[in-house]
Write a protein that holds these residues in place. Structure first.
Motif, mmCIF file in Angstrom:
data_model
loop_
_atom_site.group_PDB
_atom_site.id
_atom_site.type_symbol
_atom_site.label_atom_id
_atom_site.label_comp_id
_atom_site.label_asym_id
_atom_site.label_seq_id
_atom_site.Cartn_x
_atom_site.Cartn_y
_atom_site.Cartn_z
ATOM 1 N N GLY A 136 0.934 3.491 13.100
ATOM 2 C CA GLY A 136 -0.171 3.644 12.304
ATOM 3 C C GLY A 136 0.250 4.763 11.110
ATOM 4 O O GLY A 136 -0.103 4.553 9.791
ATOM 5 N N LEU A 137 1.056 5.750 11.257
ATOM 6 C CA LEU A 137 1.628 6.454 10.325
ATOM 7 C C LEU A 137 2.598 5.877 9.321
ATOM 8 O O LEU A 137 2.197 6.140 8.058
ATOM 9 C CB LEU A 137 2.421 7.779 10.828
ATOM 10 N N GLU A 142 2.343 2.579 8.445
ATOM 11 C CA GLU A 142 1.597 1.754 7.739
ATOM 12 C C GLU A 142 0.609 2.289 6.771
ATOM 13 O O GLU A 142 0.557 2.002 5.659
ATOM 14 C CB GLU A 142 0.813 0.938 8.958
ATOM 15 N N ALA A 143 0.101 3.565 7.200
ATOM 16 C CA ALA A 143 -0.772 4.100 6.309
ATOM 17 C C ALA A 143 -0.005 4.648 4.928
ATOM 18 O O ALA A 143 -0.202 4.474 4.021
ATOM 19 C CB ALA A 143 -1.318 5.427 6.987
ATOM 20 N N ALA A 144 1.317 5.233 5.181
ATOM 21 C CA ALA A 144 2.245 5.714 4.063
ATOM 22 C C ALA A 144 2.504 4.458 3.409
ATOM 23 O O ALA A 144 2.551 4.689 1.904
ATOM 24 C CB ALA A 144 3.147 6.457 4.409
ATOM 25 N N ARG A 145 2.778 3.348 3.749
ATOM 26 C CA ARG A 145 3.134 2.158 3.051
ATOM 27 C C ARG A 145 1.892 1.560 2.182
ATOM 28 O O ARG A 145 2.153 1.225 1.067
ATOM 29 C CB ARG A 145 3.716 1.013 3.897
ATOM 30 N N ILE A 146 0.877 1.575 2.664
ATOM 31 C CA ILE A 146 -0.509 1.246 1.859
ATOM 32 C C ILE A 146 -0.650 2.019 0.836
ATOM 33 O O ILE A 146 -0.944 1.682 -0.145
ATOM 34 C CB ILE A 146 -1.590 1.249 2.787
ATOM 35 N N ASP A 147 -0.222 3.467 1.017
ATOM 36 C CA ASP A 147 -0.464 4.382 -0.107
ATOM 37 C C ASP A 147 0.697 4.210 -1.213
ATOM 38 O O ASP A 147 0.610 5.103 -2.092
ATOM 39 C CB ASP A 147 -0.667 5.909 0.658
ATOM 40 N N VAL A 186 8.807 7.528 3.164
ATOM 41 C CA VAL A 186 8.441 7.740 4.332
ATOM 42 C C VAL A 186 9.500 8.363 5.174
ATOM 43 O O VAL A 186 8.944 9.185 6.195
ATOM 44 C CB VAL A 186 8.192 6.144 4.709
#
Length: 275
Positions: free
Chosen positions: A165-166, A168-173, A180
Motif C-alpha cells: 500500500g505504501l 501504490e499510494a506513492a505511485r498514485i501521487d 519511492v
C-alpha cells in the motif's frame, strides 16, 4: 512453565562459560599487547602484565603508519559505498517492480554465491591487470564491490516485506520509482542497512588475500597485509607484544562500527522489518 532456580543458575553459568571461552583469545591479545617481550614469550604466560607497557601501542602505530590506516578505511568504506549504490536499486527493482525475467536475474545472482572465491581469484586478477589497475585504489575496490549478490538478496528480501500500500499510494501521487526508493523504502530500511554495513565493513576490513595480490606496493598496503610479517615472525627486531598491540588497533574500528550500528543490527538479525 516456570523455570526452577537450579535450571536458571545452570543456564546462566553455561552462558557465562561459553562467553569466557569465546572471549579468551581477545583477552589474551589485549593482555599481551601491554606486556614486555619477555612476558609474552614466557611459559607459562602471565595472565596480566606486571607493568602495563603503553609504548607497545606507540610502536605498533609507528609500524603500521597513518597511510596504512587510511588505505584500509578507503578500501573498506569504498567497498561498502559502492555495494550500496549497486545493490539498493537492483534489490528494490527485483522486489517491487514487476518485469519479465526477474526469476532469471535472481538465479544469475544466486549461482555465483556457491563458487569459492579462490577459484575466481586468478581470472579476477588477470582482468584487473589488463585494465592497468594493479597497485591502485580502483583495483582494490571495484572488483570486490562488484561482488554484491549477497547485498542484493538481503535488501530484496527486506523490500519484499514492505506493505504494498505504501508503494501504490506513492505511485498514485505521481512519485517516480527513484523517489519511492529514496523517500519511502530507504528510511524504512535502517535495520537491513545497518546489518549489511556491519557485515560488509567487517569483511572488507579483514581481507588479506586480495589486497596482498593486487596491491603489494607499500603505498597501497592495508592493515592486514602490514601486520602479516609480525604474525609470521619475519620482523625479529619487533617484539611480539607490538604485534598484539597492532592487532588491537586493527580491531578497534570494527568494534566501533558494531557499537554504533548495534541497535539496528540486532533488529536486522531478528528480521523485524518495520519499526
Amino acid at each position: 512453565m516456570r523455570t526452577s532456580p537450579l535450571h536458571a543458575t545452570l543456564r546462566y553459568a553455561a552462558i557465562v562459560l561459553c562467553g569466557l571461552i569465546m572471549a579468551a583469545p581477545l583477552l589474551y591479545m589485549i593482555s599481551g599487547s601491554l606486556q614486555s617481550a619477555a612476558e609474552v614469550s614466557a611459559f607459562p604466560k602471565p595472565l596480566l602484565p606486571e607493568t602495563p607497557i603503553w609504548q607497545n601501542f606507540v610502536d605498533a602505530w609507528n609500524f603500521l603508519t597513518p597511510q596504512v590506516i587510511a588505505n584500509t578505511f578507503i578500501f573498506s568504506l569504498g567497498i561498502v559505498g559502492l555495494q550500496l549504490l549497486l545493490s539498493l536499486p537492483a534489490a528494490f527493482a527485483l522486489a517491487k517492480i514487476p518485469f519479465k525475467w526477474s526469476a532469471a536475474v535472481m538465479a544469475t545472482l544466486i549461482v555465483p554465491m556457491f563458487i569459492p572465491g579462490n577459484l575466481t581469484l586468478i581470472p579476477l586478477f588477470i582482468v584487473t591487470f589488463q585494465l592497468g589497475w594493479l597497485n591502485t585504489y580502483a583495483g582494490l575496490i571495484i572488483p570486490m564491490a562488484a561482488q554484491c549478490a549477497f547485498a542484493i538478496l538481503l535488501f530484496r528480501q527486506f523490500f519484499a516485506t514492505m506493505p504494498a500500500g505504501l508503494i501504490e499510494a506513492a505511485r498514485i501521487d505521481g512519485a517516480s520509482w527513484g523517489r519511492v526508493l529514496t523517500s519511502i523504502a530507504l528510511p524504512l530500511a535502517k535495520p537491513a542497512l545497518a546489518t549489511f554495513c556491519s557485515i560488509s565493513f567487517l569483511t572488507a576490513w579483514n581481507m588479506y588475500i586480495w589486497p596482498q595480490v593486487i596491491a603489494p606496493n607499500p603505498a597501497n598496503r592495508v592493515i592486514n597485509v602490514a601486520l602479516a610479517p609480525l604474525a609470521g615472525g619475519e620482523n625479529s627486531m619487533i617484539s611480539p607484544a607490538v604485534g598484539l598491540a597492532g592487532a588491537v588497533i586493527s580491531m578497534l574500528p570494527v568494534l566501533i562500527v558494531f557499537i554504533v550500528f548495534q541497535k539496528w543490527y540486532l533488529k536486522g538479525i531478528a528480521g523485524t522489518g518495520l519499526e
